[in-house]
Design a protein around this motif. Structure first.
Motif, PDB file in Angstrom:
ATOM      1  N   TYR A 188      16.437 112.421  69.738  1.00 36.29           N
ATOM      2  CA  TYR A 188      16.915 112.002  68.930  1.00 36.29           C
ATOM      3  C   TYR A 188      18.924 112.048  69.174  1.00 36.29           C
ATOM      4  O   TYR A 188      19.607 112.878  69.766  1.00 36.29           O
ATOM      5  CB  TYR A 188      17.672 113.676  67.301  1.00 36.29           C
TER       6      TYR A 188
ATOM      7  N   GLN B 264      11.655 116.715  62.138  1.00 33.63           N
ATOM      8  CA  GLN B 264      11.772 114.991  62.420  1.00 33.63           C
ATOM      9  C   GLN B 264      11.283 114.629  63.665  1.00 33.63           C
ATOM     10  O   GLN B 264      10.158 114.410  64.123  1.00 33.63           O
ATOM     11  CB  GLN B 264      12.453 114.311  61.925  1.00 33.63           C
TER      12      GLN B 264
ATOM     13  N   LYS C 206       6.965 113.838  65.414  1.00 26.68           N
ATOM     14  CA  LYS C 206       6.934 112.849  65.980  1.00 26.68           C
ATOM     15  C   LYS C 206       6.462 112.961  67.226  1.00 26.68           C
ATOM     16  O   LYS C 206       5.407 112.163  67.333  1.00 26.68           O
ATOM     17  CB  LYS C 206       8.195 111.855  66.246  1.00 26.68           C
TER      18      LYS C 206
END
Length: 137
Positions: free
Chosen positions: A41, A79, A83
């Motif tokens: 991220y 998240q 993923k």
């Protein structure tokens, strides 16, 4: 013939033993994938969270998972994990494995569907080490 106890083995010592173990395992594990996998991220091109893993055969092995403190609790970790699991599934993974210490992220992994399989109490001194798995099927 002699035995040596080495309290500070060199990188070369470690590499020699590792290479010998790999050679011993080769007939049993030949052809089984062992691929690195990661998900990050970024904020302004700076890593603020990430997960590093390996794909080993049909297993996703989570190794390192970090989210910057100011971003925790905002769903970024969930998240990232989703993923990564999705990619691992595309690579043929059916299961995932992670270990976490009692002061780390056991509740987080359980919210993501991981189930505790084993606990080492008093590891390394006065905490516990949890091994959790999840079906990716």
């Amino acid at each position: 013939m002699s035995y040596i106890v080495d309290v500070s083995p060199s990188e070369q010592d470690i590499a020699e033993i590792h290479a010998a173990l790999i050679e011993f395992n080769r007939p049993h594990l030949e052809g089984i994938s062992h691929d690195p996998l990661a998900c990050y991220y970024l904020v302004d091109d700076v890593k603020k969270a990430g997960v590093i893993a390996n794909v080993r055969g049909h297993w996703l092995l989570l190794k390192f998972f970090w989210v910057a403190e100011e971003l925790r609790g905002k769903g970024i970790g969930a998240q990232l994990l989703a993923k990564l699991e999705r990619q691992a599934k595309e690579m043929g993974c059916r299961m995932a494995l992670v270990d976490t210490l009692s002061f780390q992220a056991k509740p987080f992994y359980e919210k993501q569907g991981y189930e505790c399989q084993m606990v080492l109490e008093n590891y390394p001194i006065d905490t516990s080490l949890y091994y959790l798995t999840k079906s990716l099927s």
